[in-house]
Write an enzyme that holds these catalytic residues in place. Structure first.
Site, PDB file in Angstrom:
ATOM      1  CE1 TYR A  33      -0.094   2.100   4.255  1.00  0.00           C
ATOM      2  CE2 TYR A  33       1.025  -0.015   4.461  1.00  0.00           C
ATOM      3  CZ  TYR A  33       0.728   1.242   4.965  1.00  0.00           C
ATOM      4  OH  TYR A  33       1.275   1.641   6.159  1.00  0.00           O
ATOM      5  NE  ARG A  52       6.986   4.204   0.262  1.00  0.00           N
ATOM      6  CZ  ARG A  52       6.733   4.912   1.362  1.00  0.00           C
ATOM      7  NH1 ARG A  52       7.690   5.121   2.256  1.00  0.00           N
ATOM      8  NH2 ARG A  52       5.532   5.430   1.568  1.00  0.00           N
ATOM      9  NE  ARG A 100      -6.049 -19.660   4.206  1.00  0.00           N
ATOM     10  CZ  ARG A 100      -4.948 -20.089   4.819  1.00  0.00           C
ATOM     11  NH1 ARG A 100      -4.418 -21.261   4.472  1.00  0.00           N
ATOM     12  NH2 ARG A 100      -4.378 -19.361   5.757  1.00  0.00           N
ATOM     13  CE  LYS A 148       3.133   3.198   3.127  1.00  0.00           C
ATOM     14  NZ  LYS A 148       3.582   3.444   4.501  1.00  0.00           N
ATOM     15  CD  GLU A 180      10.032   1.675  10.489  1.00  0.00           C
ATOM     16  OE1 GLU A 180      10.112   2.628   9.695  1.00  0.00           O
ATOM     17  OE2 GLU A 180       9.883   0.485  10.125  1.00  0.00           O
ATOM     18  CG  LEU A 204       8.358   2.619   4.778  1.00  0.00           C
ATOM     19  CD1 LEU A 204       8.118   1.453   3.836  1.00  0.00           C
ATOM     20  CD2 LEU A 204       7.040   3.280   5.150  1.00  0.00           C
TER      21      LEU A 204
END
Length: 284
Positions: A33, A52, A100, A148, A180, A204
């Site tokens: 995301y 990114r 799955r 991310k 972070e 990140l």
């Protein structure tokens, strides 16, 4: 009035938005995301977020279902359709729906979803004037934090730990050093030097981080990209965080101990001013 959201090529009212129960983002957190801020109806740091995004997708052997130019137009249309002056646009791309299985499916079509959040006065948060309080917690996330991904359970738990302690956020610590915040990059200031964790898989690669450090160097501020400890942070002159939604936010307390004089520091305040001014000039 409901929001207009974007789902797999269509703009639909939020109550009509649907994805498969077999989507791997739901089953495996198999997706990435981005969050882009909107100020004055324009997108902040969009190109860097798009770059990114491409990297995150590549690290997970995924491809974007839309080109970068099309992605920009989708963002702009959502700003227009939802009448967003200040706010955020969230984008998620998953590997798509498939029966799955832990193994990646060979022919799944990626799922793409975008939605907005209106945040009037986003750049004028009262917290920027008072600063925020953080606690330190053990970093228990997976090792590839440079990607991310949508697997945000532990950062959410960290936010709740902070809330339970009467704080605003948590700084995560691994092997004795700060990595972070739960949704932001962490910094301390000692003398005339800004200190923040070096890039690697442990954190990140923040878009706001990169811009702020570039602006700091242009302003003749000294920057050291290295790990630091909580003890070192407690002895710092000031501290702050950066993220796409909070920009530059002063930190005035860590684990119940005031940082510096317990008020937002001049470096953080100046960097926030520079970042907002310069980013607005380049906004699209």
């Amino acid at each position: 009035m409901s929001r207009t959201v974007y789902v797999n090529g269509q703009y639909v009212p939020e109550e009509d938005a649907k994805i498969s129960v077999f989507d791997r983002g739901f089953l495996f957190a198999d997706g990435v995301y981005e969050v882009t801020s909107v100020l004055g109806g324009k997108l902040i740091d969009f190109a860097a977020h798009a770059t990114r995004l491409e990297r995150s997708l590549g690290e997970l052997q995924m491809e974007s279902p839309v080109a970068k130019d099309e992605l920009l137009e989708i963002h702009r249309e959502l700003v227009r359709a939802n009448d967003i002056t200040d706010g955020l646009i969230y984008l998620q791309i998953t590997r798509g729906a498939a029966d799955r299985d832990f193994a990646f499916p060979e022919n799944a079509t990626p799922t793409i979803v975008l939605f907005t959040q209106s945040k009037p006065g986003l750049a004028n948060s009262p917290a920027a004037q008072t600063g925020i309080k953080v606690i330190s917690i053990e970093d228990q996330r997976w090792g590839r934090r440079d990607i991310k991904t949508v697997q945000l359970l532990y950062p959410s738990m960290g936010k709740m730990m902070a809330k339970a302690a009467g704080a605003d956020d948590a700084w995560m610590v691994e092997d004795g050093h700060v990595t972070e915040g739960t949704s932001n990059n962490a910094y301390i200031v000692k003398g005339n030097t800004i200190i923040t964790r070096h890039l690697g898989n442990e954190i990140l690669h923040g878009i706001t981080r990169a811009a702020v450090l570039a602006f700091a160097r242009e302003a003749q501020m000294k920057v050291e990209e290295r790990a630091f400890t909580i003890d070192e942070a407690l002895q710092a002159d000031e501290a702050f965080i950066t993220s796409a939604s909070s920009f530059v936010m002063p930190v005035v307390e860590i684990d119940g101990t005031g940082i510096g004089n317990g008020e937002p520091g001049s470096v953080a305040q100046r960097l926030r001013e520079i970042y907002l001014d310069e980013s607005l000039k380049k906004a699209v």
